[in-house]
Write a protein that holds these residues in place. Structure first.
Motif, PDB file in Angstrom:
ATOM      1  N   PRO A 153       5.177  -4.293 -24.136  1.00 24.24           N
ATOM      2  CA  PRO A 153       4.818  -5.229 -23.009  1.00 24.24           C
ATOM      3  C   PRO A 153       4.996  -4.446 -21.510  1.00 24.24           C
ATOM      4  O   PRO A 153       4.236  -4.718 -20.814  1.00 24.24           O
ATOM      5  N   LEU A 154       5.939  -3.809 -21.530  1.00 20.42           N
ATOM      6  CA  LEU A 154       6.369  -3.047 -20.265  1.00 20.42           C
ATOM      7  C   LEU A 154       4.914  -2.083 -19.850  1.00 20.42           C
ATOM      8  O   LEU A 154       4.577  -1.973 -18.810  1.00 20.42           O
ATOM      9  N   VAL A 155       4.605  -1.258 -20.858  1.00 16.99           N
ATOM     10  CA  VAL A 155       3.749  -0.337 -20.684  1.00 16.99           C
ATOM     11  C   VAL A 155       2.230  -1.197 -20.231  1.00 16.99           C
ATOM     12  O   VAL A 155       1.540  -0.622 -19.556  1.00 16.99           O
ATOM     13  N   GLU A 156       2.098  -2.499 -20.878  1.00 20.19           N
ATOM     14  CA  GLU A 156       0.779  -3.089 -20.696  1.00 20.19           C
ATOM     15  C   GLU A 156       0.791  -3.618 -19.355  1.00 20.19           C
ATOM     16  O   GLU A 156      -0.222  -3.527 -18.581  1.00 20.19           O
ATOM     17  N   GLY A 178       0.957  -1.193  -0.106  1.00 21.41           N
ATOM     18  CA  GLY A 178       0.005   0.045  -0.027  1.00 21.41           C
ATOM     19  C   GLY A 178       0.805   1.374  -0.088  1.00 21.41           C
ATOM     20  O   GLY A 178       0.541   2.320   0.483  1.00 21.41           O
ATOM     21  N   PHE A 179       1.794   1.281  -0.672  1.00 18.99           N
ATOM     22  CA  PHE A 179       2.770   2.504  -0.905  1.00 18.99           C
ATOM     23  C   PHE A 179       1.826   3.604  -1.520  1.00 18.99           C
ATOM     24  O   PHE A 179       1.063   3.211  -2.269  1.00 18.99           O
ATOM     25  N   ASP A 180       2.110   4.824  -0.996  1.00 26.48           N
ATOM     26  CA  ASP A 180       1.550   6.027  -2.018  1.00 26.48           C
ATOM     27  C   ASP A 180       1.598   6.025  -3.264  1.00 26.48           C
ATOM     28  O   ASP A 180       0.784   6.358  -4.098  1.00 26.48           O
ATOM     29  N   LYS A 181       3.036   5.932  -3.576  1.00 21.19           N
ATOM     30  CA  LYS A 181       3.566   5.818  -5.045  1.00 21.19           C
ATOM     31  C   LYS A 181       4.262   4.555  -5.310  1.00 21.19           C
ATOM     32  O   LYS A 181       5.350   4.144  -4.663  1.00 21.19           O
ATOM     33  N   ILE A 182       4.066   3.890  -6.489  1.00 20.68           N
ATOM     34  CA  ILE A 182       4.973   3.065  -6.955  1.00 20.68           C
ATOM     35  C   ILE A 182       5.170   3.471  -8.568  1.00 20.68           C
ATOM     36  O   ILE A 182       4.269   3.793  -9.229  1.00 20.68           O
ATOM     37  N   LYS A 183       6.492   3.381  -8.881  1.00 23.49           N
ATOM     38  CA  LYS A 183       6.801   3.625 -10.502  1.00 23.49           C
ATOM     39  C   LYS A 183       7.712   2.706 -10.914  1.00 23.49           C
ATOM     40  O   LYS A 183       8.450   2.073  -9.964  1.00 23.49           O
ATOM     41  N   ALA A 232       0.104  -0.910 -16.822  1.00 27.89           N
ATOM     42  CA  ALA A 232      -1.189  -0.371 -17.100  1.00 27.89           C
ATOM     43  C   ALA A 232      -2.301  -1.225 -16.425  1.00 27.89           C
ATOM     44  O   ALA A 232      -3.050  -0.768 -15.701  1.00 27.89           O
ATOM     45  N   VAL A 233      -2.012  -2.532 -16.347  1.00 29.44           N
ATOM     46  CA  VAL A 233      -2.886  -3.428 -15.564  1.00 29.44           C
ATOM     47  C   VAL A 233      -2.857  -3.130 -14.072  1.00 29.44           C
ATOM     48  O   VAL A 233      -3.812  -3.386 -13.551  1.00 29.44           O
ATOM     49  N   ARG A 234      -1.543  -2.936 -13.923  1.00 28.44           N
ATOM     50  CA  ARG A 234      -1.578  -2.656 -12.285  1.00 28.44           C
ATOM     51  C   ARG A 234      -1.614  -1.330 -12.050  1.00 28.44           C
ATOM     52  O   ARG A 234      -1.589  -0.845 -10.690  1.00 28.44           O
ATOM     53  N   LYS A 235      -1.904  -0.425 -12.768  1.00 32.26           N
ATOM     54  CA  LYS A 235      -2.435   0.856 -12.568  1.00 32.26           C
ATOM     55  C   LYS A 235      -1.181   1.858 -11.887  1.00 32.26           C
ATOM     56  O   LYS A 235      -1.307   2.712 -10.695  1.00 32.26           O
ATOM     57  N   ILE A 236       0.065   1.669 -12.374  1.00 41.23           N
ATOM     58  CA  ILE A 236       1.188   2.410 -11.814  1.00 41.23           C
ATOM     59  C   ILE A 236       1.996   2.794 -13.262  1.00 41.23           C
ATOM     60  O   ILE A 236       2.018   2.273 -14.493  1.00 41.23           O
ATOM     61  N   PRO A 237       2.789   4.034 -12.783  1.00 42.18           N
ATOM     62  CA  PRO A 237       3.303   4.611 -14.019  1.00 42.18           C
ATOM     63  C   PRO A 237       4.600   3.800 -14.451  1.00 42.18           C
ATOM     64  O   PRO A 237       5.312   3.163 -13.786  1.00 42.18           O
ATOM     65  N   MET A 238       4.917   3.488 -15.847  1.00 44.06           N
ATOM     66  CA  MET A 238       5.924   3.012 -16.305  1.00 44.06           C
ATOM     67  C   MET A 238       7.046   4.040 -17.038  1.00 44.06           C
ATOM     68  O   MET A 238       6.362   5.058 -17.943  1.00 44.06           O
ATOM     69  N   ARG A 239       8.271   4.249 -16.484  1.00 47.08           N
ATOM     70  CA  ARG A 239       8.868   5.160 -16.948  1.00 47.08           C
ATOM     71  C   ARG A 239      10.159   4.690 -17.764  1.00 47.08           C
ATOM     72  O   ARG A 239      10.603   3.888 -17.628  1.00 47.08           O
ATOM     73  N   PHE A 240      10.751   5.340 -18.817  1.00 44.40           N
ATOM     74  CA  PHE A 240      11.570   4.947 -19.843  1.00 44.40           C
ATOM     75  C   PHE A 240      12.658   6.254 -19.670  1.00 44.40           C
ATOM     76  O   PHE A 240      12.499   7.464 -19.734  1.00 44.40           O
ATOM     77  N   ILE A 241      13.735   5.786 -19.552  1.00 43.24           N
ATOM     78  CA  ILE A 241      15.023   6.619 -19.234  1.00 43.24           C
ATOM     79  C   ILE A 241      16.066   6.597 -20.437  1.00 43.24           C
ATOM     80  O   ILE A 241      16.621   5.297 -20.740  1.00 43.24           O
ATOM     81  N   GLU A 242      16.555   7.485 -20.909  1.00 46.29           N
ATOM     82  CA  GLU A 242      17.798   7.401 -21.665  1.00 46.29           C
ATOM     83  C   GLU A 242      18.841   7.082 -21.068  1.00 46.29           C
ATOM     84  O   GLU A 242      19.055   7.424 -19.768  1.00 46.29           O
ATOM     85  N   GLY A 246      -5.483   4.031 -21.076  1.00 48.12           N
ATOM     86  CA  GLY A 246      -5.322   4.748 -19.557  1.00 48.12           C
ATOM     87  C   GLY A 246      -3.896   4.447 -19.030  1.00 48.12           C
ATOM     88  O   GLY A 246      -3.858   5.131 -18.062  1.00 48.12           O
ATOM     89  N   ALA A 247      -3.002   3.815 -19.697  1.00 47.20           N
ATOM     90  CA  ALA A 247      -1.611   3.690 -19.299  1.00 47.20           C
ATOM     91  C   ALA A 247      -0.958   4.963 -19.133  1.00 47.20           C
ATOM     92  O   ALA A 247      -1.323   6.036 -19.886  1.00 47.20           O
ATOM     93  N   LEU A 248      -0.346   5.047 -17.932  1.00 46.05           N
ATOM     94  CA  LEU A 248       0.372   6.527 -17.490  1.00 46.05           C
ATOM     95  C   LEU A 248       2.105   6.156 -17.908  1.00 46.05           C
ATOM     96  O   LEU A 248       2.657   5.141 -17.306  1.00 46.05           O
ATOM     97  N   VAL A 249       2.719   6.794 -18.701  1.00 47.02           N
ATOM     98  CA  VAL A 249       3.945   6.835 -19.173  1.00 47.02           C
ATOM     99  C   VAL A 249       4.718   8.014 -18.975  1.00 47.02           C
ATOM    100  O   VAL A 249       4.451   9.077 -19.453  1.00 47.02           O
ATOM    101  N   GLY A 250       5.886   7.703 -18.288  1.00 43.86           N
ATOM    102  CA  GLY A 250       7.048   8.717 -17.874  1.00 43.86           C
ATOM    103  C   GLY A 250       8.224   8.674 -18.873  1.00 43.86           C
ATOM    104  O   GLY A 250       8.604   7.718 -19.139  1.00 43.86           O
ATOM    105  N   VAL A 251       8.749   9.755 -19.155  1.00 44.42           N
ATOM    106  CA  VAL A 251       9.881   9.864 -19.941  1.00 44.42           C
ATOM    107  C   VAL A 251      10.995  10.794 -19.241  1.00 44.42           C
ATOM    108  O   VAL A 251      10.899  11.819 -18.839  1.00 44.42           O
ATOM    109  N   ILE A 252      12.388  10.300 -19.286  1.00 46.76           N
ATOM    110  CA  ILE A 252      13.380  11.144 -18.533  1.00 46.76           C
ATOM    111  C   ILE A 252      14.282  11.054 -19.767  1.00 46.76           C
ATOM    112  O   ILE A 252      15.174  10.009 -19.883  1.00 46.76           O
ATOM    113  N   GLY A 253      14.322  12.027 -20.624  1.00 48.55           N
ATOM    114  CA  GLY A 253      15.379  12.222 -21.690  1.00 48.55           C
ATOM    115  C   GLY A 253      16.333  13.238 -21.479  1.00 48.55           C
ATOM    116  O   GLY A 253      16.545  14.208 -21.920  1.00 48.55           O
ATOM    117  N   ALA A 254      17.126  12.865 -20.777  1.00 48.47           N
ATOM    118  CA  ALA A 254      18.258  13.839 -20.205  1.00 48.47           C
ATOM    119  C   ALA A 254      19.214  14.254 -21.393  1.00 48.47           C
ATOM    120  O   ALA A 254      19.789  15.464 -21.160  1.00 48.47           O
TER     121      ALA A 254
END
Length: 331
Positions: A175-178, A154-159, A181-191, A246-254
């Protein structure tokens, strides 16, 4: 000093401290730890629990409000649950997160939550067990069990975080996004960033965020998200909502995103007590003399000196040469 006055020279409010508590790790990720790395043998340099608590207390007094415990793999540190509890009890700490590979989460998620941990960022670079092992040397099943345990705690936030590597895991993006999404948590992709090796920026290795977004657009429409409104995160990541799923996707493109550093609100402390104003700049300030033989005001002065040198932008695109690998800097 109040939180509103703790600012970099260009006016950015800096209220987020990433705190490495070990450079040890129980995986060997391609982008983080060089083969044969043994930096942790200098154990006398690692900050003690009491030094960490003193450091957090001073930082919170300066105006830092968000803290993230990192490594290496922070959960391999002996007594980590009690250390998390002590950090959370420091007045002024409003958010306490953890960055982890998830290997030990199955057993520790619930105790960490009870100790006050608010959330966890969990590395997940592939869902194919063979690809996952190639990237990390680890066992995917343990990570998936750890993610399930974190959700149950029950963490407040999981990414979930995936580092993009051309020729290695680009086929895992959808596949990672899917999965997330099923678990209703953000999937983030990092360069990839040249923290351990410069050759990660070669065309044969580097996979930009733009190419990742192109893959997502083949499956769904991307709608930009106001992360402040949705209270998603504390750092420079940008987020999109996928219209159909409804999937939530984050991007970190430094490396490829313009104005990336304008959103940076953090500094970091290495496990051996070096304060680093910018991940992409080798400049570091040693906190150990102040912590071990000085006053709290001496610690404050180190923070202020580092803050005054926080650069406008990282140096990854210029002549940056890795001096220490990511596992030694702190994730």
């Amino acid at each position: 000093m109040s939180a509103s006055s703790l600012a970099a020279p260009d006016g950015r409010v800096v209220d987020y401290l990433r705190l490495s508590i070990t450079d040890r790790c129980n995986e060997r990720c391609l982008y983080c730890m060089p083969e044969g790395y043994t930096g942790w043998q200098s154990r006398e340099d690692t900050l003690t629990d009491d030094e960490i608590i003193r450091l957090v207390t001073v930082a919170a007094g300066l105006g830092f409000r968000k803290f993230r415990v990192t490594g290496g793999e922070p959960l391999v540190r002996k007594g980590v649950v009690d250390l998390i509890r002590r950090i959370w009890e420091v007045p002024g700490v409003e958010m306490l997160g953890l960055s982890t590979n998830g290997v030990l989460l199955e057993k520790l998620a619930q105790p960490l939550r009870q100790a006050g941990l608010c959330g966890a960022n969990i590395s997940l670079d592939a869902l194919d067990p063979a690809i996952y092992h190639r990237v990390t040397g680890g066992d995917l099943s343990r990570i998936l069990a750890g993610i399930d345990a974190a959700l149950a705690a029950g963490f407040d936030k999981i990414k979930l975080n995936c580092v993009l590597m051309r020729g290695v895991n680009e086929q895992e993006i959808w596949p990672l996004v899917e999965y997330a999404a099923v678990r209703k948590i953000p999937m983030r992709f990092i360069e990839l960033m040249p923290l351990t090796r410069r050759d990660v920026l070669d065309e044969r290795n580097f996979f930009p965020i733009a190419d990742m977004l192109k893959i997502l657009r083949e499956h769904d429409e991307l709608i930009p998200v106001d992360k402040e409104h949705e209270k998603i995160g504390n750092g420079p990541a940008r987020y999109y909502r996928l219209k159909k799923s409804g999937a939530l996707v984050g991007v970190i493109g430094a490396l490829t995103e313009a104005c990336f550093c304008e959103r940076c609100n953090k500094m970091r402390v290495t496990a051996d007590g070096l304060l680093r104003p910018c991940l992409g700049d080798a400049l570091e300030f040693d906190l150990k003399p102040a912590l071990r033989g000085g006053t709290d005001d001496d610690v404050v002065q180190v923070f202020l000196a580092a803050l005054a040198k926080k650069p406008l932008a990282h140096g990854f695109k210029d002549v940056y040469q890795p001096a220490r690998p990511m596992t030694a800097i702190g994730g």
